[in-house]
Motif scaffolding. Structure first.
Motif, PDB file in Angstrom:
ATOM      1  N   PRO A   1      15.745  60.760 -13.322  1.00 47.52           N
ATOM      2  CA  PRO A   1      16.799  60.448 -14.295  1.00 47.52           C
ATOM      3  C   PRO A   1      17.657  61.663 -14.651  1.00 47.52           C
ATOM      4  O   PRO A   1      18.869  61.526 -14.859  1.00 47.52           O
ATOM      5  N   GLU A   2      17.059  62.842 -14.697  1.00 41.76           N
ATOM      6  CA  GLU A   2      17.827  64.053 -14.975  1.00 41.76           C
ATOM      7  C   GLU A   2      18.832  64.323 -13.858  1.00 41.76           C
ATOM      8  O   GLU A   2      19.992  64.654 -14.111  1.00 41.76           O
ATOM      9  N   LEU A   3      18.388  64.174 -12.616  1.00 36.95           N
ATOM     10  CA  LEU A   3      19.284  64.424 -11.489  1.00 36.95           C
ATOM     11  C   LEU A   3      20.411  63.407 -11.437  1.00 36.95           C
ATOM     12  O   LEU A   3      21.592  63.772 -11.339  1.00 36.95           O
ATOM     13  N   THR A   4      20.077  62.129 -11.494  1.00 36.49           N
ATOM     14  CA  THR A   4      21.123  61.112 -11.381  1.00 36.49           C
ATOM     15  C   THR A   4      22.086  61.176 -12.568  1.00 36.49           C
ATOM     16  O   THR A   4      23.291  60.986 -12.412  1.00 36.49           O
ATOM     17  N   GLY A   5      21.554  61.463 -13.754  1.00 29.49           N
ATOM     18  CA  GLY A   5      22.418  61.603 -14.919  1.00 29.49           C
ATOM     19  C   GLY A   5      23.364  62.781 -14.779  1.00 29.49           C
ATOM     20  O   GLY A   5      24.537  62.700 -15.172  1.00 29.49           O
ATOM     21  N   SER A   6      22.870  63.879 -14.202  1.00 28.76           N
ATOM     22  CA  SER A   6      23.713  65.056 -13.997  1.00 28.76           C
ATOM     23  C   SER A   6      24.817  64.772 -12.989  1.00 28.76           C
ATOM     24  O   SER A   6      25.971  65.172 -13.179  1.00 28.76           O
ATOM     25  N   LEU A   7      24.484  64.081 -11.912  1.00 26.13           N
ATOM     26  CA  LEU A   7      25.487  63.744 -10.905  1.00 26.13           C
ATOM     27  C   LEU A   7      26.564  62.826 -11.492  1.00 26.13           C
ATOM     28  O   LEU A   7      27.758  63.022 -11.255  1.00 26.13           O
ATOM     29  N   GLU A   8      26.138  61.846 -12.260  1.00 26.58           N
ATOM     30  CA  GLU A   8      27.090  60.921 -12.874  1.00 26.58           C
ATOM     31  C   GLU A   8      27.986  61.649 -13.874  1.00 26.58           C
ATOM     32  O   GLU A   8      29.208  61.441 -13.901  1.00 26.58           O
ATOM     33  N   LYS A   9      27.394  62.505 -14.690  1.00 27.76           N
ATOM     34  CA  LYS A   9      28.173  63.244 -15.680  1.00 27.76           C
ATOM     35  C   LYS A   9      29.191  64.161 -15.024  1.00 27.76           C
ATOM     36  O   LYS A   9      30.273  64.416 -15.562  1.00 27.76           O
ATOM     37  N   ALA A  10      28.850  64.672 -13.829  1.00 32.06           N
ATOM     38  CA  ALA A  10      29.774  65.541 -13.094  1.00 32.06           C
ATOM     39  C   ALA A  10      30.919  64.768 -12.455  1.00 32.06           C
ATOM     40  O   ALA A  10      31.822  65.372 -11.867  1.00 32.06           O
ATOM     41  N   GLY A  11      30.882  63.450 -12.533  1.00 33.51           N
ATOM     42  CA  GLY A  11      31.965  62.635 -12.000  1.00 33.51           C
ATOM     43  C   GLY A  11      31.693  62.042 -10.641  1.00 33.51           C
ATOM     44  O   GLY A  11      32.574  61.406 -10.051  1.00 33.51           O
ATOM     45  N   LEU A  12      30.492  62.230 -10.108  1.00 27.01           N
ATOM     46  CA  LEU A  12      30.154  61.658  -8.813  1.00 27.01           C
ATOM     47  C   LEU A  12      29.767  60.188  -8.981  1.00 27.01           C
ATOM     48  O   LEU A  12      29.238  59.787 -10.018  1.00 27.01           O
ATOM     49  N   THR A  13      30.026  59.409  -7.961  1.00 20.54           N
ATOM     50  CA  THR A  13      29.801  57.964  -8.029  1.00 20.54           C
ATOM     51  C   THR A  13      28.985  57.506  -6.822  1.00 20.54           C
ATOM     52  O   THR A  13      28.640  58.300  -5.949  1.00 20.54           O
ATOM     53  N   GLY A  14      28.709  56.206  -6.781  1.00 17.82           N
ATOM     54  CA  GLY A  14      27.959  55.640  -5.666  1.00 17.82           C
ATOM     55  C   GLY A  14      26.587  56.258  -5.508  1.00 17.82           C
ATOM     56  O   GLY A  14      26.089  56.398  -4.383  1.00 17.82           O
ATOM     57  N   ILE A  15      25.949  56.594  -6.604  1.00 25.44           N
ATOM     58  CA  ILE A  15      24.672  57.315  -6.558  1.00 25.44           C
ATOM     59  C   ILE A  15      23.565  56.375  -6.083  1.00 25.44           C
ATOM     60  O   ILE A  15      23.390  55.281  -6.612  1.00 25.44           O
ATOM     61  N   SER A  16      22.846  56.817  -5.074  1.00 23.89           N
ATOM     62  CA  SER A  16      21.765  56.022  -4.487  1.00 23.89           C
ATOM     63  C   SER A  16      20.489  56.859  -4.440  1.00 23.89           C
ATOM     64  O   SER A  16      20.537  58.024  -4.047  1.00 23.89           O
ATOM     65  N   VAL A  17      19.378  56.268  -4.844  1.00 20.12           N
ATOM     66  CA  VAL A  17      18.087  56.957  -4.885  1.00 20.12           C
ATOM     67  C   VAL A  17      17.108  56.224  -3.980  1.00 20.12           C
ATOM     68  O   VAL A  17      16.895  55.017  -4.133  1.00 20.12           O
ATOM     69  N   THR A  18      16.502  56.947  -3.045  1.00 20.38           N
ATOM     70  CA  THR A  18      15.527  56.361  -2.125  1.00 20.38           C
ATOM     71  C   THR A  18      14.261  57.201  -2.127  1.00 20.38           C
ATOM     72  O   THR A  18      14.314  58.415  -1.885  1.00 20.38           O
ATOM     73  N   SER A  19      13.126  56.577  -2.398  1.00 23.80           N
ATOM     74  CA  SER A  19      11.845  57.273  -2.279  1.00 23.80           C
ATOM     75  C   SER A  19      11.435  57.328  -0.811  1.00 23.80           C
ATOM     76  O   SER A  19      11.443  56.310  -0.117  1.00 23.80           O
ATOM     77  N   ILE A  20      11.104  58.531  -0.346  1.00 25.37           N
ATOM     78  CA  ILE A  20      10.579  58.677   1.017  1.00 25.37           C
ATOM     79  C   ILE A  20       9.171  59.263   0.975  1.00 25.37           C
ATOM     80  O   ILE A  20       8.671  59.794   1.962  1.00 25.37           O
ATOM     81  N   GLY A  21       8.537  59.149  -0.198  1.00 26.53           N
ATOM     82  CA  GLY A  21       7.222  59.748  -0.376  1.00 26.53           C
ATOM     83  C   GLY A  21       6.179  59.275   0.615  1.00 26.53           C
ATOM     84  O   GLY A  21       5.322  60.055   1.055  1.00 26.53           O
ATOM     85  N   ALA A  22       6.233  57.992   0.987  1.00 30.74           N
ATOM     86  CA  ALA A  22       5.240  57.469   1.935  1.00 30.74           C
ATOM     87  C   ALA A  22       5.336  58.141   3.289  1.00 30.74           C
ATOM     88  O   ALA A  22       4.361  58.161   4.056  1.00 30.74           O
ATOM     89  N   SER A  23       6.515  58.701   3.597  1.00 33.33           N
ATOM     90  CA  SER A  23       6.708  59.396   4.876  1.00 33.33           C
ATOM     91  C   SER A  23       6.497  60.905   4.755  1.00 33.33           C
ATOM     92  O   SER A  23       6.561  61.605   5.758  1.00 33.33           O
ATOM     93  N   VAL A  24       6.279  61.379   3.532  1.00 31.20           N
ATOM     94  CA  VAL A  24       6.116  62.817   3.313  1.00 31.20           C
ATOM     95  C   VAL A  24       4.696  63.193   2.909  1.00 31.20           C
ATOM     96  O   VAL A  24       4.034  64.001   3.572  1.00 31.20           O
ATOM     97  N   TRP A  25       4.208  62.607   1.814  1.00 31.28           N
ATOM     98  CA  TRP A  25       2.987  63.135   1.199  1.00 31.28           C
ATOM     99  C   TRP A  25       1.730  62.983   2.051  1.00 31.28           C
ATOM    100  O   TRP A  25       0.954  63.946   2.160  1.00 31.28           O
ATOM    101  N   PRO A  26       1.437  61.831   2.674  1.00 30.67           N
ATOM    102  CA  PRO A  26       0.219  61.756   3.488  1.00 30.67           C
ATOM    103  C   PRO A  26       0.233  62.739   4.657  1.00 30.67           C
ATOM    104  O   PRO A  26      -0.790  63.374   4.963  1.00 30.67           O
TER     105      PRO A  26
END
Length: 283
Positions: A218-243
């Motif tokens: 939420p801190e990252l996406t809120g910062s991007l939005e406040k900076a005027g960036l749009t079309g913000i998309s968040v994807t978890s790739i943890g299943a491909s990283v952590w194991p």
């Protein structure tokens, strides 16, 4: 509203833990990383039943860069910035595989930049295609570039070191051209619960000593939005990283040692790995 291009943030100093981690030795040359990369890797499609090989490890790190660069397509003929470029291996991949016209690798650590210039000396000296690669010293929160200098901005497993996500977001918006796109991939806290930083510091030494910061999504996406960036998309790739990361760590670290707690933090919902994309609107 995006930040006025004429406004610049206060100059940033390097955190002592970052200076120490990336100063004395070349992390990209250690068995833990290797291949000139410094990231946990994207292990999808790599067999984890047996013991991973050094080749598997390098493939995982290459795959993470390909994942990120792929989110920025199309990239052919464009000007690209990598924030936290390390040894410049990802910059070289962007040139070789993604057809970018020019890539700048920026890093806050002068020793990393010295290593990058040595590692990428052939590309820097390429007489047939001169000027395609450059390196610059700068902080994510205070980029040494004019407004609208780049069509694409990306950062791979560096944002956990940034001290101020708001300043990073504003600087990203400032240096992007209208219509330009940004991609951030790293590990973040999934929620904004105030206990998360303390919980992570109790599990993972890198959070306890300040090398890594418990930034939340939420801190990252809120910062991007406040900076005027749009079309913000968040994807978890943890299943491909952590194991896969933990499987690689198991070849060097015993169960119960702190690096093995990355997988535990993921399973407990304290930490995950994400790719976040955004764009600077036109007009």
């Amino acid at each position: 509203m995006a930040q006025d291009p004429g406004l610049r943030p206060e100059p940033q100093t390097m955190h002592a833990a970052v200076e120490e981690a990336y100063g004395p030795g070349d992390l990209g040359g250690t068995p833990l990383f290797g291949g000139g990369f410094i990231n946990f890797g994207h292990w999808q499609g790599i067999d984890l039943d047996g013991e991973p090989t050094e080749e598997d490890r390098i493939r995982s790190q290459q795959a993470l860069y390909r994942h990120v660069l792929g989110t920025l397509a199309p990239t052919a003929g464009l000007r690209v910035l990598e924030v936290g470029c390390g040894l410049g291996t990802g910059c070289a991949m962007a040139l070789a595989e993604y057809g970018v016209a020019h890539v700048t690798g920026m890093d806050i650590h002068p020793r990393q930049l010295d290593r990058a210039r040595r590692a990428q000396a052939a590309l820097l000296a390429d007489a047939d295609r001169p000027g395609r690669l450059a390196f610059a010293q700068g902080a994510a929160e205070d980029m040494p570039f004019p407004a609208a200098a780049f069509d694409r901005v990306y950062t791979v497993e560096a944002a956990q070191h940034f001290r101020d996500l708001g300043a990073f977001a504003r600087e990203t918006a400032r240096v992007l051209t209208p219509g330009g796109r940004a991609a951030v991939t790293s590990f973040f806290v999934p929620d904004a619960h105030p206990d998360r930083p303390g919980q992570l510091a109790g599990l993972l030494q890198t959070f306890a000593d300040g090398l890594d910061v418990a930034h939340s999504i939420p801190e990252l996406t809120g910062s991007l939005e406040k900076a005027g960036l749009t079309g913000i998309s968040v994807t978890s790739i943890g299943a491909s990283v952590w194991p896969g990361w933990d499987r690689w760590l198991s070849t060097m670290w015993r169960p119960g040692t702190w690096p093995r707690n990355f997988l535990r933090a993921y399973r407990d919902g304290l930490l995950d790995y994400y790719t976040v994309t955004a764009e600077r609107p036109v007009g």
